[in-house]
Scaffold this motif. Structure first.
Motif, PDB file in Angstrom:
ATOM      1  N   UNK A   1       0.942  -1.182  -0.104  1.00  0.00           N
ATOM      2  CA  UNK A   1      -0.074   0.124  -0.050  1.00  0.00           C
ATOM      3  C   UNK A   1       0.786   1.265  -0.139  1.00  0.00           C
ATOM      4  N   UNK A   2       2.054   1.117   0.434  1.00  0.00           N
ATOM      5  CA  UNK A   2       2.978   2.204   0.661  1.00  0.00           C
ATOM      6  C   UNK A   2       4.355   1.839   0.038  1.00  0.00           C
ATOM      7  N   UNK A   3       4.999   2.913  -1.016  1.00  0.00           N
ATOM      8  CA  UNK A   3       6.192   2.786  -1.634  1.00  0.00           C
ATOM      9  C   UNK A   3       7.230   2.163  -0.664  1.00  0.00           C
ATOM     10  N   UNK A   4       7.243   2.554   0.590  1.00  0.00           N
ATOM     11  CA  UNK A   4       8.290   2.189   1.462  1.00  0.00           C
ATOM     12  C   UNK A   4       8.419   0.572   1.656  1.00  0.00           C
ATOM     13  N   UNK A   5       7.001   0.129   1.636  1.00  0.00           N
ATOM     14  CA  UNK A   5       6.981  -1.223   1.869  1.00  0.00           C
ATOM     15  C   UNK A   5       7.666  -2.154   0.321  1.00  0.00           C
ATOM     16  N   UNK A   6       7.297  -1.696  -0.690  1.00  0.00           N
ATOM     17  CA  UNK A   6       7.755  -2.366  -1.943  1.00  0.00           C
ATOM     18  C   UNK A   6       9.415  -1.974  -1.898  1.00  0.00           C
ATOM     19  N   UNK A   7       9.698  -0.728  -1.409  1.00  0.00           N
ATOM     20  CA  UNK A   7      11.439  -0.750  -1.471  1.00  0.00           C
ATOM     21  C   UNK A   7      11.844  -1.732  -0.438  1.00  0.00           C
ATOM     22  N   UNK A   8      11.569  -1.640   0.880  1.00  0.00           N
ATOM     23  CA  UNK A   8      12.203  -2.714   1.688  1.00  0.00           C
ATOM     24  C   UNK A   8      12.108  -4.176   1.178  1.00  0.00           C
ATOM     25  N   UNK A   9      10.939  -4.410   0.445  1.00  0.00           N
ATOM     26  CA  UNK A   9      10.853  -5.803   0.193  1.00  0.00           C
ATOM     27  C   UNK A   9      11.890  -6.140  -1.106  1.00  0.00           C
ATOM     28  N   UNK A  10      12.049  -4.921  -1.857  1.00  0.00           N
ATOM     29  CA  UNK A  10      13.306  -5.319  -3.034  1.00  0.00           C
ATOM     30  C   UNK A  10      14.708  -5.234  -2.483  1.00  0.00           C
ATOM     31  N   UNK A  11      14.841  -4.496  -1.293  1.00  0.00           N
ATOM     32  CA  UNK A  11      16.268  -4.364  -0.837  1.00  0.00           C
ATOM     33  C   UNK A  11      16.505  -5.534  -0.092  1.00  0.00           C
ATOM     34  N   UNK A  12      15.474  -6.119   0.590  1.00  0.00           N
ATOM     35  CA  UNK A  12      15.872  -7.449   1.472  1.00  0.00           C
ATOM     36  C   UNK A  12      16.088  -8.644   0.200  1.00  0.00           C
ATOM     37  N   UNK A  13      15.236  -8.693  -0.619  1.00  0.00           N
ATOM     38  CA  UNK A  13      15.356  -9.769  -1.686  1.00  0.00           C
ATOM     39  C   UNK A  13      16.733  -9.751  -2.267  1.00  0.00           C
ATOM     40  N   UNK A  14      17.010  -8.429  -2.735  1.00  0.00           N
ATOM     41  CA  UNK A  14      18.556  -8.332  -3.210  1.00  0.00           C
ATOM     42  C   UNK A  14      19.531  -8.646  -2.204  1.00  0.00           C
ATOM     43  N   UNK A  15      19.443  -8.409  -1.074  1.00  0.00           N
ATOM     44  CA  UNK A  15      20.487  -8.595  -0.317  1.00  0.00           C
ATOM     45  C   UNK A  15      20.617 -10.378   0.139  1.00  0.00           C
ATOM     46  N   UNK A  16      19.489 -10.994   0.093  1.00  0.00           N
ATOM     47  CA  UNK A  16      19.184 -12.373   0.124  1.00  0.00           C
ATOM     48  C   UNK A  16      20.042 -12.992  -0.913  1.00  0.00           C
ATOM     49  N   UNK A  17      19.821 -12.400  -2.022  1.00  0.00           N
ATOM     50  CA  UNK A  17      20.579 -13.050  -3.422  1.00  0.00           C
ATOM     51  C   UNK A  17      21.994 -12.696  -3.281  1.00  0.00           C
ATOM     52  N   UNK A  18      22.549 -11.696  -2.945  1.00  0.00           N
ATOM     53  CA  UNK A  18      23.951 -11.470  -2.668  1.00  0.00           C
ATOM     54  C   UNK A  18      24.527 -12.308  -1.793  1.00  0.00           C
ATOM     55  N   UNK A  19      23.808 -12.678  -0.443  1.00  0.00           N
ATOM     56  CA  UNK A  19      24.512 -13.442   0.574  1.00  0.00           C
ATOM     57  C   UNK A  19      24.447 -15.003  -0.136  1.00  0.00           C
ATOM     58  N   UNK A  20      23.570 -15.263  -0.788  1.00  0.00           N
ATOM     59  CA  UNK A  20      23.648 -16.719  -1.632  1.00  0.00           C
ATOM     60  C   UNK A  20      24.636 -16.818  -2.695  1.00  0.00           C
ATOM     61  N   UNK A  21      24.826 -15.649  -3.134  1.00  0.00           N
ATOM     62  CA  UNK A  21      25.875 -15.479  -4.183  1.00  0.00           C
ATOM     63  C   UNK A  21      27.269 -15.780  -3.597  1.00  0.00           C
ATOM     64  N   UNK A  22      27.525 -15.611  -2.371  1.00  0.00           N
ATOM     65  CA  UNK A  22      28.624 -15.661  -1.546  1.00  0.00           C
ATOM     66  C   UNK A  22      28.956 -17.131  -0.837  1.00  0.00           C
ATOM     67  N   UNK A  23      27.836 -17.683  -0.765  1.00  0.00           N
ATOM     68  CA  UNK A  23      27.655 -19.092  -0.200  1.00  0.00           C
ATOM     69  C   UNK A  23      28.637 -19.962  -0.614  1.00  0.00           C
TER      70      UNK A  23
END
Length: 513
Positions: A70-92
């Motif tokens: 409903x708010x753009x901040x929620x979408x932004x946080x969701x995108x950031x957290x997903x990107x961080x998770x992908x980067x962590x998995x890349x370093x696994x």
């Protein structure tokens, strides 16, 4: 109702955080979590990392495309957290205990996978940002927020006049443009450049209007107030006691709007620019209001009178003390005008208050609204029309109108006496009763279900009546006692979308007082 509330509370984690049109996104998150929980079943570590990245990136694409929060901040946080998770998995792979060759192979595979997804995602992100946030124009330049019973006719007139204003292309009004109530607030937050709050007496007591204004505030949508003469600005006591005055505001909870947000919004609305409409409404006034809205110059509008052709033969008689009645008359005049372009003298015009009817008046349209026959100015205009035996058509412009009965005429004898003094008011009272010897036509721009297409059809019915040969003259002949005592015997013609209905009892619709 209680069951629906319990359902919303118990399932709030699925719905309350997301926009109505993306209500399903909670299921996407549950599916993502379910798939990730199955990843350990795969024996190869590299495949585990690969599958986790795949699921996360697919969910990331859904977020970037649909922007479900409903708010753009929620979408932004969701995108950031997903990107961080992908980067962590890349370093696994660098933390694997296998041989150096296996580690290098795993790191190369996961890195290549992420790079390919990143290259594919960049155009998607750019396109989505351009589509959602950087678009040069939205679907609607103006969204008219209004209380339908209190300002429905004025809202309709405002839209019609705005659409005729240079530089204005699209205006939202619910009866024309709203097909699904669930997406009403999304129209405000995502598809509107400026919200026009048509401030009438009860605007701040309507929950859906409050929801529209809260959404405008949350999404930084521009807002300007168009203030009706009867509007009283909310004060601090009204805002503090808002929940007591309007307990059903909690119905907005399903849209993640609480009373505190509504109170903050009212304080914000009070500070927004405004255009004040004078008490004497006219087409010239509406032209000034719409010019101010289109140019962004928000100032009070001075009282302006329309230029009336002194030899006009068709006039619209209306109760000028009722701004909704005047707005309905102006809407009717605007719709009738093109039909008489070949004969300017026949174009119906709204006659100003306290002005003598010209000698050439041959036809009158009488806007029948609540209390119209209690207004001395209307009674004087009727008297002039009766003296000239003008043809007439009663227009039922209000849902609350009641055809005058013998009791009504008797109660209003004193008002009629002031108009006709020193003569007997009986002739004027007879004239009022005789208005409804003609079949009335329904024309109600303020009704919930009245679209512009329906109004155009109804106006065409008025044109056919004015152009026909069966018009009735206003006369002083005494109407039968039965008709006065039982006004349901008087007929009206209801013109609907595309057809003229059979005759209906007039008392079902509107009458005077």
């Amino acid at each position: 109702a209680a069951g629906q509330t319990d359902f919303l509370v118990s399932h709030a984690f699925l719905f309350v955080r997301y926009r109505p049109e993306t209500y399903w996104y909670g299921l996407v998150l549950m599916l993502r979590n379910l798939l990730i929980s199955f990843v350990p079943i795969v024996p190869q570590v590299v495949m585990q990392v690969f599958l986790t990245q795949l699921v996360t990136l697919l969910q990331l694409v859904v977020v970037m495309w649909f922007m479900p929060s409903r708010v753009w901040q929620g979408n932004a946080l969701d995108i950031v957290f997903s990107l961080v998770l992908v980067l962590v998995l890349t370093s696994a792979p660098f933390f694997m205990t296998h041989s150096t060759h296996d580690v290098q192979e795993a790191a190369a595979s996961t890195g290549a996978f992420v790079i390919i997804w990143a290259i594919a995602a960049v155009p998607l992100v750019i396109f989505r940002i351009a589509l959602k946030y950087l678009q040069l124009s939205k679907a609607f330049q103006f969204f008219i927020c209004h209380h339908k019973p209190g300002a429905g006719c004025l809202a309709r007139l405002l839209k019609m006049q705005l659409m005729d204003t240079d530089g204005v292309k699209t205006v939202f009004i619910d009866s024309d443009d709203l097909k699904d109530l669930d997406v009403l607030f999304d129209y405000v937050g995502s598809h509107t450049e400026t919200v026009v709050a048509l401030c009438s007496t009860e605007l701040f007591l309507r929950p859906w209007c409050m929801g529209e204004l809260v959404t405008a505030k949350q999404n930084n949508v521009g807002l300007v107030k168009v203030v009706a003469p009867d509007f009283i600005p909310p004060d601090s006591n009204f805002i503090d006691d808002y929940v007591v005055l309007l307990p059903n505001i909690t119905c907005l909870a399903q849209h993640a709007i609480n009373p505190d947000m509504v109170q903050d919004m009212i304080r914000w609305v009070v500070m927004q620019p405004e255009i004040i409409i004078p008490s004497a409404l006219s087409e010239a006034v509406m032209l000034a209001v719409c010019s101010a809205l289109a140019s962004g110059t928000y100032v009070p509008v001075e009282p302006l009178e329309d230029t009336v052709v002194t030899d006009g033969s068709t006039l619209i008689i209306v109760d000028h003390s009722n701004i909704e009645a005047v707005a309905a008359a102006l809407v009717l005049a605007k719709l009738l005008r093109p039909h008489f372009a070949h004969c300017p003298a026949e174009i119906p015009v709204v006659w100003p208050k306290d002005t003598e009817l010209p000698g050439g008046t041959r036809k009158v349209l009488i806007m029948c609204t609540n209390g119209v026959f209690a207004q001395p100015s209307v009674l004087r205009a009727l008297l002039c029309a009766g003296q000239r035996s003008s043809f007439h058509v009663p227009i039922l412009a209000s849902e609350n109108f009641r055809v005058p009965t013998a009791q009504f005429l008797d109660e209003h004898r004193s008002i009629a006496a002031k108009v006709t003094a020193p003569e007997d008011p009986a002739r004027l009272l007879t004239l009022i009763a005789n208005v409804f010897k003609a079949i009335a036509i329904v024309f109600q721009p303020g009704q919930f279900s009245t679209t512009e297409k329906i109004l155009t059809t109804q106006a065409h019915g008025v044109v056919e009546r004015l152009s026909g040969k069966n018009l009735k003259k206003l006369t002083y002949e005494a109407v039968s006692d039965a008709a006065v005592e039982h006004p349901s015997s008087i007929k009206v013609t209801e013109v609907t979308d595309g057809a003229v209905s059979d005759e209906f009892p007039a008392a079902r619709g509107s009458g005077a007082a």
